[in-house]
Write a protein that holds these residues in place. Structure first.
Motif, mmCIF file in Angstrom:
data_model
loop_
_atom_site.group_PDB
_atom_site.id
_atom_site.type_symbol
_atom_site.label_atom_id
_atom_site.label_comp_id
_atom_site.label_asym_id
_atom_site.label_seq_id
_atom_site.Cartn_x
_atom_site.Cartn_y
_atom_site.Cartn_z
ATOM 1 N N VAL A 112 0.867 -1.168 0.000
ATOM 2 C CA VAL A 112 0.000 0.000 0.000
ATOM 3 C C VAL A 112 0.904 1.219 0.000
ATOM 4 O O VAL A 112 1.720 1.393 0.903
ATOM 5 C CB VAL A 112 -0.931 0.007 1.231
ATOM 6 N N PHE A 113 0.762 2.068 -1.004
ATOM 7 C CA PHE A 113 1.658 3.205 -1.153
ATOM 8 C C PHE A 113 1.016 4.485 -0.653
ATOM 9 O O PHE A 113 -0.208 4.662 -0.703
ATOM 10 C CB PHE A 113 2.042 3.378 -2.638
ATOM 11 N N THR A 114 1.851 5.395 -0.192
ATOM 12 C CA THR A 114 1.380 6.728 0.162
ATOM 13 C C THR A 114 1.108 7.504 -1.129
ATOM 14 O O THR A 114 1.509 7.083 -2.220
ATOM 15 C CB THR A 114 2.423 7.467 1.003
ATOM 16 N N GLU A 115 0.467 8.646 -0.993
ATOM 17 C CA GLU A 115 0.177 9.454 -2.178
ATOM 18 C C GLU A 115 1.467 9.907 -2.850
ATOM 19 O O GLU A 115 1.560 9.937 -4.085
ATOM 20 C CB GLU A 115 -0.682 10.669 -1.782
ATOM 21 N N ALA A 116 2.458 10.268 -2.055
ATOM 22 C CA ALA A 116 3.734 10.707 -2.625
ATOM 23 C C ALA A 116 4.425 9.570 -3.368
ATOM 24 O O ALA A 116 4.999 9.775 -4.452
ATOM 25 C CB ALA A 116 4.649 11.238 -1.511
ATOM 26 N N GLU A 117 4.342 8.363 -2.821
ATOM 27 C CA GLU A 117 4.948 7.200 -3.479
ATOM 28 C C GLU A 117 4.214 6.864 -4.773
ATOM 29 O O GLU A 117 4.840 6.542 -5.789
ATOM 30 C CB GLU A 117 4.950 6.009 -2.524
ATOM 31 N N LYS A 118 2.893 6.951 -4.710
ATOM 32 C CA LYS A 118 2.114 6.702 -5.936
ATOM 33 C C LYS A 118 2.491 7.697 -7.026
ATOM 34 O O LYS A 118 2.650 7.333 -8.195
ATOM 35 C CB LYS A 118 0.621 6.808 -5.638
ATOM 36 N N ALA A 119 2.643 8.962 -6.638
ATOM 37 C CA ALA A 119 2.987 9.991 -7.617
ATOM 38 C C ALA A 119 4.365 9.731 -8.213
ATOM 39 O O ALA A 119 4.567 9.904 -9.428
ATOM 40 C CB ALA A 119 2.946 11.368 -6.950
ATOM 41 N N ARG A 120 5.311 9.319 -7.372
ATOM 42 C CA ARG A 120 6.659 9.033 -7.871
ATOM 43 C C ARG A 120 6.643 7.868 -8.855
ATOM 44 O O ARG A 120 7.333 7.888 -9.873
ATOM 45 C CB ARG A 120 7.588 8.727 -6.697
ATOM 46 N N ILE A 121 5.841 6.853 -8.560
ATOM 47 C CA ILE A 121 5.749 5.695 -9.451
ATOM 48 C C ILE A 121 5.101 6.082 -10.773
ATOM 49 O O ILE A 121 5.591 5.740 -11.863
ATOM 50 C CB ILE A 121 4.962 4.552 -8.770
ATOM 51 N N GLU A 122 3.993 6.827 -10.695
ATOM 52 C CA GLU A 122 3.271 7.193 -11.921
ATOM 53 C C GLU A 122 4.082 8.122 -12.811
ATOM 54 O O GLU A 122 3.929 8.116 -14.041
ATOM 55 C CB GLU A 122 1.929 7.849 -11.549
ATOM 56 N N ASN A 123 4.962 8.916 -12.220
ATOM 57 C CA ASN A 123 5.763 9.863 -12.990
ATOM 58 C C ASN A 123 7.033 9.242 -13.570
ATOM 59 O O ASN A 123 7.784 9.905 -14.293
ATOM 60 C CB ASN A 123 6.142 11.070 -12.136
ATOM 61 N N SER A 124 7.282 7.993 -13.231
ATOM 62 C CA SER A 124 8.472 7.321 -13.740
ATOM 63 C C SER A 124 8.151 6.630 -15.070
ATOM 64 O O SER A 124 6.986 6.392 -15.401
ATOM 65 C CB SER A 124 8.970 6.289 -12.728
#
Length: 463
Positions: free
Chosen positions: A386-398
């Motif tokens: 389960v990812f935090t919002e910041a982690e999700k954003a980092r993944i989606e932007n990669s």
């Protein structure tokens, strides 16, 4: 030469024997002889405690170091002699809850939690129980035990070895554990520059000559940032039945005033300040005697715990190294590579399976009649976390994974965006060097390349 405390009885072993005695007595229909006083008071490496101070300073420290639920209570016990029940007046004994030695251990653990020392030594480590408790702390990188009883060190050293799980999930930082055979009144330069030195139930085992040399070595020569000394409180002894000294090897037992006078003089001489506290709260109505075990916590006036000053002394190696072991950690490249490759392969397979499912969903949208029920793992199970919002954003932007024919390619930058891999290795070039001989990389080395389909994958058309 008198040396370190070498307790003749293991408190836990004594408790087991006492429990067994009680069970035997219960089967015989008679009460057991109670040895609680003796069991609780035997010297034990790592056993910690102290008496309440008559000063405001001691009172303040006692509140900070309060041990929850660490109270003593009276219990009554009859005697058994010659296998027959004797009709005698029951004996009043004291029991501590938790046991006194556990309260002492916890006192040191609380200090480690609070101050996060990197280098810790236990003088008079005995059966190494305290060291076994301290080795789990991630802040500690060097853990040393010293004792005069070489046989006990040999027999207990292996308990300090890394467990299998500590190879599977290694520490972030290196840890070395070493046991030395030697006396506390001998100087060994390998103990210079420590953050914390503990001397638990130790000084009362020293004769007058060694007690005089003890401050010169520990405070003057070793000069750690913090020292913890515990010793029995003689004022508590009248609460025990028929006791003069709590152990046959004790050379003395001090009152609170005697201990505080000695400790204050030592602190003044060697540029430390000391605060007094303890563990082992007396039973109700006996609060005036203070804690069963008194503790002095010494802190160096001119040093910081994180940056201990190392004495400019020539090397002196008088101790004999009996046992040493090093723990696997992520600071070791071989260990880091093993963990990184393992976690990377797990993440790659999750992404591969998720991509397969996405392709099947697209096929269904184009041809609803194609394919039956899809029993492959659901997307939320494939994420693995389960990812935090910041982690999700980092993944989606990669950069996103992609296919080249039957090959599935995952950019290293994408993999680095996942928290577990990012914690292990935050640099793309570093990751490439570590995994290059373990996985297949693209021609430019920017992505991990695997087969999109494996023979063991589930496929709906196989039904």
């Amino acid at each position: 030469m008198a040396g370190l405390r070498t307790p003749s009885e293991d408190p836990e072993g004594a408790e087991r024997r006492r429990d067994a005695q009680g069970q035997r007595a219960a089967r015989c229909g008679r009460p057991a002889r109670c040895g609680e006083q003796r069991v609780e008071q035997r010297g034990c490496a790592g056993v910690r405690g102290g008496a309440s101070s008559s000063t405001g300073l001691g009172g303040a420290l006692s509140q900070r170091f309060a041990f929850p639920g660490g109270n003593a209570s009276y219990c009554w016990c009859n005697s058994v002699a010659g296998g027959n029940f004797e009709d005698v007046t029951p004996e009043k004994v004291i029991r501590f809850n938790p046991p006194l030695y556990k309260q002492r251990y916890q006192f040191v653990r609380d200090l480690v939690d609070r101050h996060e020392p990197k280098k810790v030594a236990d003088l008079g480590c005995g059966d190494t129980k305290l060291l076994k408790l301290l080795k789990i702390y991630p802040c500690i990188q060097l853990l040393v035990g010293v004792d005069i009883n070489e046989e006990k060190l040999h027999s207990n050293g292996h308990y300090l070895s890394p467990y299998l799980g500590e190879f599977v999930k290694p520490r972030d930082r290196d840890l070395t554990v070493t046991l030395y055979h030697g006396s506390v009144v001998e100087r060994d330069s390998r103990l210079l520059g420590f953050d914390l030195i503990t001397c638990i139930e130790l000084i009362e085992h020293l004769d007058s000559d060694d007690l005089a040399r003890f401050p010169e070595v520990v405070f003057g020569y070793l000069s750690p940032a913090m020292i913890v000394i515990s010793t029995p409180n003689a004022e508590f002894n009248p609460l025990f039945p028929t006791v003069t000294l709590r152990d046959a090897d004790h050379k003395f037992e001090w009152s609170r005033m005697e201990f505080q006078t000695w400790a204050s003089q030592v602190a003044d001489r060697y540029n430390y300040h000391v605060e007094f506290t303890g563990v082992g709260t007396p039973p109700a109505g006996s609060e005036h005697v203070g804690y069963c075990t008194q503790i002095g916590v010494f802190r160096k006036n001119s040093g910081k715990l994180a940056e201990p000053s190392v004495s400019q002394q020539p090397d002196q190696h008088v101790y004999k190294a009996v046992y040493t072991t090093s723990y696997p950690s992520l600071q070791q490249e071989k260990v880091l590579k093993f963990v990184l490759v393992g976690e990377l392969l797990i993440q790659v397979d999750r992404l591969r399976l998720r991509h397969q499912r996405m392709l099947r969903e697209q096929e269904k949208e184009q041809d609803p009649k194609a394919g039956g029920m899809d029993f492959s793992p659901a997307p939320h199970l494939l994420l693995g976390a389960v990812f935090t919002e910041a982690e999700k954003a980092r993944i989606e932007n990669s950069p996103k994974p992609f296919c080249e024919g039957e090959k599935f390619c995952i950019p290293l930058q994408r993999l680095l965006a996942y928290p577990k891999l990012h914690r292990l290795c935050a640099d793309e070039e570093r990751m490439r060097c570590l995994i290059a001989d373990s996985v297949c990389l693209s021609s430019d080395g920017s992505a991990v390349v695997v087969d999109l389909h494996n023979s063991w994958d589930y496929r709906p058309e196989d039904n």
